[in-house]
Design a protein around this motif. Structure first.
Motif, short mmCIF file in Angstrom:
data_model
loop_
_atom_site.label_atom_id
_atom_site.label_comp_id
_atom_site.label_asym_id
_atom_site.label_seq_id
_atom_site.Cartn_x
_atom_site.Cartn_y
_atom_site.Cartn_z
N SER A 104 0.82 -1.21 0.00
CA SER A 104 0.00 0.00 0.00
C SER A 104 0.86 1.26 0.00
CB SER A 104 -0.93 0.01 1.22
OG SER A 104 -1.87 -1.03 1.15
N THR A 154 2.07 1.75 -3.63
CA THR A 154 1.01 2.10 -4.59
C THR A 154 0.36 3.44 -4.27
OG1 THR A 154 -0.56 0.73 -3.32
CG2 THR A 154 0.53 -0.30 -5.21
N ASN A 155 0.19 3.75 -2.99
CA ASN A 155 -0.39 5.05 -2.63
C ASN A 155 0.56 6.19 -2.97
OD1 ASN A 155 -2.69 3.81 -1.65
ND2 ASN A 155 -1.99 3.79 0.47
N GLN A 163 2.78 6.09 -5.32
CA GLN A 163 2.78 6.17 -6.78
C GLN A 163 1.60 6.99 -7.29
OE1 GLN A 163 3.50 2.85 -9.97
NE2 GLN A 163 1.42 2.56 -9.22
N SER A 164 0.41 6.74 -6.77
CA SER A 164 -0.77 7.46 -7.24
C SER A 164 -0.61 8.97 -7.06
CB SER A 164 -2.01 6.98 -6.48
OG SER A 164 -2.28 5.62 -6.76
N ASN A 165 -0.13 9.38 -5.91
CA ASN A 165 0.04 10.80 -5.65
C ASN A 165 1.14 11.41 -6.51
OD1 ASN A 165 -1.97 10.48 -3.77
ND2 ASN A 165 -0.71 10.91 -1.99
N PHE A 180 2.17 10.32 -9.57
CA PHE A 180 1.70 10.43 -10.95
C PHE A 180 0.79 11.66 -11.11
CE2 PHE A 180 2.09 5.59 -11.94
CZ PHE A 180 3.42 5.77 -12.28
N ALA A 181 0.01 11.96 -10.08
CA ALA A 181 -0.92 13.08 -10.16
C ALA A 181 -0.21 14.43 -10.23
CB ALA A 181 -1.86 13.07 -8.96
N VAL A 211 -0.97 6.99 -17.13
CA VAL A 211 -1.07 6.51 -15.75
C VAL A 211 -1.83 7.49 -14.86
CG1 VAL A 211 0.99 5.07 -15.87
CG2 VAL A 211 1.21 7.50 -15.22
N TYR A 212 -2.13 8.68 -15.41
CA TYR A 212 -2.94 9.65 -14.65
C TYR A 212 -3.64 10.57 -15.63
CZ TYR A 212 -4.34 13.74 -12.00
OH TYR A 212 -5.08 14.77 -11.46
#
Length: 543
Positions: free
Chosen positions: A221, A224-225, A227-229, A231-232, A539-540
């Motif tokens: 987590s 991945t968390n 990574q999400s932020n 990419f944004a 990816v975003y």
């Protein structure tokens, strides 16, 4: 006419067949290639995750038949942003903890932790982000309130820089820390014979090592968390500074499974087991993972007065800070790293720490070279030492938002003379002609637009100071963009595969809603990412 129609059809088919197949055509854009000439174009083509053509929209449309087309509508596109100094994994871990960033008093922090505890009822209470320099009373807090609220549950609240923490008595008991106890390279604060709960630098590890490790699920987590932020905000590569080798296995697994798509440049922590591991395995290099460097800590942070200075702190007489290890340790690891062909990246904040490390580097590197050994932060420097960077091809890896975060109180620590050669990014750039930029997140915000803004405007997000902080050390916009793209890639030995939009390189790129090379300085912090691509894959996308 009947005979002519088949001939026309065959002609159309023949023309169409001459086109090359492609995965993606990006067109009608203002593309900042960040190549050697800093060219701008309006289109490029991607196949197999790499850029195969760069040029004009009408020309590329005639040559390529792409399965997907991205019409940018005249928006600006840049190479994927690279953060040359961050703590990607720890940032992900912190996302599950109490967020104390921006709190304006010790009371506010206690209230935040109390609220967090009601929704997180098991195990240690952990938080990060407090900074006493932003409080009305700019002093380290005392653990008494934590003791009364959490007499049995251990609490650890880490300062924003990660170099100090406050813990409660329950945590101190677990670590076996006693009043008056000392530790090399750290402080265990004791006042009137009683522990205050404040731990600085190496002392923090006494408690941290007693905390239970995260579960496999928490590790996944975290990655991945984070990574999400990232990419944004347009990040496509992150330098993760100071991991243990055991985390390489989950990174590889997540990347192989296609879950972790972020490209990572990993520096292993300065520990015997990490040296043993990498010396045995050698440089680890895949398209998304690069492990060839070691992160070493020379001193602490200026905000917690752990930075090692040549003269006393201006706001604390008879105190110069300290090195975190004896000089001989740094000499030994420098030799080990050099002998095995790895890169040395050393955290150095104070002018004394920087001098020590620059001279050790110089003794190993012996003049101009392409080892790309880095000094991370290079924050406070003696003017006489700056030339050592250029003489020995030492790379200063700097974080522009540190300057704008620290500027209101740094002069109190350093005084008016020393502050002039602190956060001296333009002087450092001039040493080798290039400088990689990062954020040091979670110490600072992950947004590379804040990095860009701080580098060129030298102002905080409120636009202060009006003329910029020591504006003579500002970077140009072109330099700042190169700092978060091609120069960051170069600091990782990756400039031939990323960092610019050129044929043969990975198709990592970002579309922004405004052109950061054209808009006013005041607008830079508000710029948003519209789309982020890694390896030609979206990816975003902003909703």
């Amino acid at each position: 006419m009947k005979k002519l129609l088949p001939l026309l059809l065959l002609f159309v088919i023949a023309c169409k067949s001459k086109k090359h197949g492609a995965d993606l055509l990006v067109k009608n854009a203002r593309v900042y290639t960040v190549n050697n000439n800093f060219d701008t174009v309006n289109a490029f083509v991607v196949t197999g995750g790499k850029i195969v053509a760069v040029g004009k929209t009408d020309s590329l449309e005639k040559i390529y038949d792409a399965r997907q087309v991205l019409d940018a509508g005249k928006k600006a596109i840049y190479p994927g942003f690279i953060d040359a100094h961050a703590h990607f994994y720890n940032y992900g871990i912190d996302l599950e903890q109490a967020n104390l960033v921006g709190t304006t008093s010790w009371t506010a922090i206690v209230d935040s932790v109390l609220a967090f505890s009601k929704n997180n009822t098991d195990g240690w209470l952990i938080g990060r982000g407090w900074d006493q320099n932003h409080w009305a009373v700019k002093q380290f807090p005392n653990k008494s309130k934590l003791d009364s609220l959490f007499p049995a549950r251990p609490v650890m609240l880490t300062r924003i820089d990660g170099h100090a923490a406050i813990v409660n008595q329950a945590a101190l008991n677990i670590a076996g820390i006693k009043p008056g106890q000392t530790i090399a390279g750290g402080q265990i604060e004791t006042v009137n014979g009683k522990l205050t709960g404040i731990l600085v630098d190496n002392a923090v590890g006494l408690v941290k090592h007693k905390m239970p490790p995260p579960s496999d699920e928490q590790v996944q987590s975290a990655f991945t968390n984070a990574q999400s932020n990232c990419f944004a905000v347009g990040l496509t590569t992150v330098d993760d500074c100071g991991l243990d080798y055991q985390l390489l296995a989950p990174i590889k697994q997540l990347q192989n499974e296609g879950i972790l798509k972020m490209r990572l440049y990993v520096m292993l922590a300065d520990k015997p087991e990490n040296y043993t591991y990498l010396i045995k395995h050698g440089i680890i290099k895949t398209s998304r993972l690069n492990v060839r460097a070691f992160k070493v800590y020379a001193d602490g942070a200026l905000g917690s007065r752990g930075a090692c200075l040549l003269a006393d702190y201006s706001d604390q007489k008879k105190w110069k800070g300290f090195l975190l290890s004896p000089e001989q340790h740094f000499k030994d690891v420098a030799k080990k790293i050099a002998d095995n062909g790895f890169q040395m990246c050393t955290h150095a904040i104070g002018d004394s720490a920087n001098r020590v490390m620059l001279k050790i580097y110089a003794g190993v590197l012996k003049g101009k070279n392409d080892k790309r050994w880095r000094i991370e932060h290079a924050q406070v420097l003696s003017p006489n030492d700056i030339e050592l960077f250029g003489q020995n091809s030492i790379i200063p890896s700097v974080q522009p938002t540190h300057a704008t975060s620290d500027m209101k109180w740094a002069i109190q620590r350093l005084g008016p003379k020393r502050i002039k050669s602190a956060y001296a990014y333009k002087q450092l750039l001039n040493q080798n002609g290039w400088v990689p930029l990062g954020t040091d997140f979670p110490v600072e915000n992950i947004n590379p637009m804040y990095t860009f803004y701080a580098a060129v405007a030298r102002k905080d997000l409120k636009g202060w100071p009006n003329k910029g902080f020591q504006i003579e050390n500002a970077l140009s916009r072109q330099q700042a963009l190169m700092g978060i793209t091609i120069w960051a890639a170069k600091s990782n030995f990756e400039e031939k595969e990323k960092g610019s939009i050129e044929v043969g390189k990975y198709a990592d790129f970002v579309m922004l809603n405004q052109d950061i090379m054209q808009i006013n300085d005041t607008e830079l912090p508000t710029v948003k990412v519209m789309k982020t691509y890694v390896n030609g894959e979206k990816v975003y996308e902003k909703n």
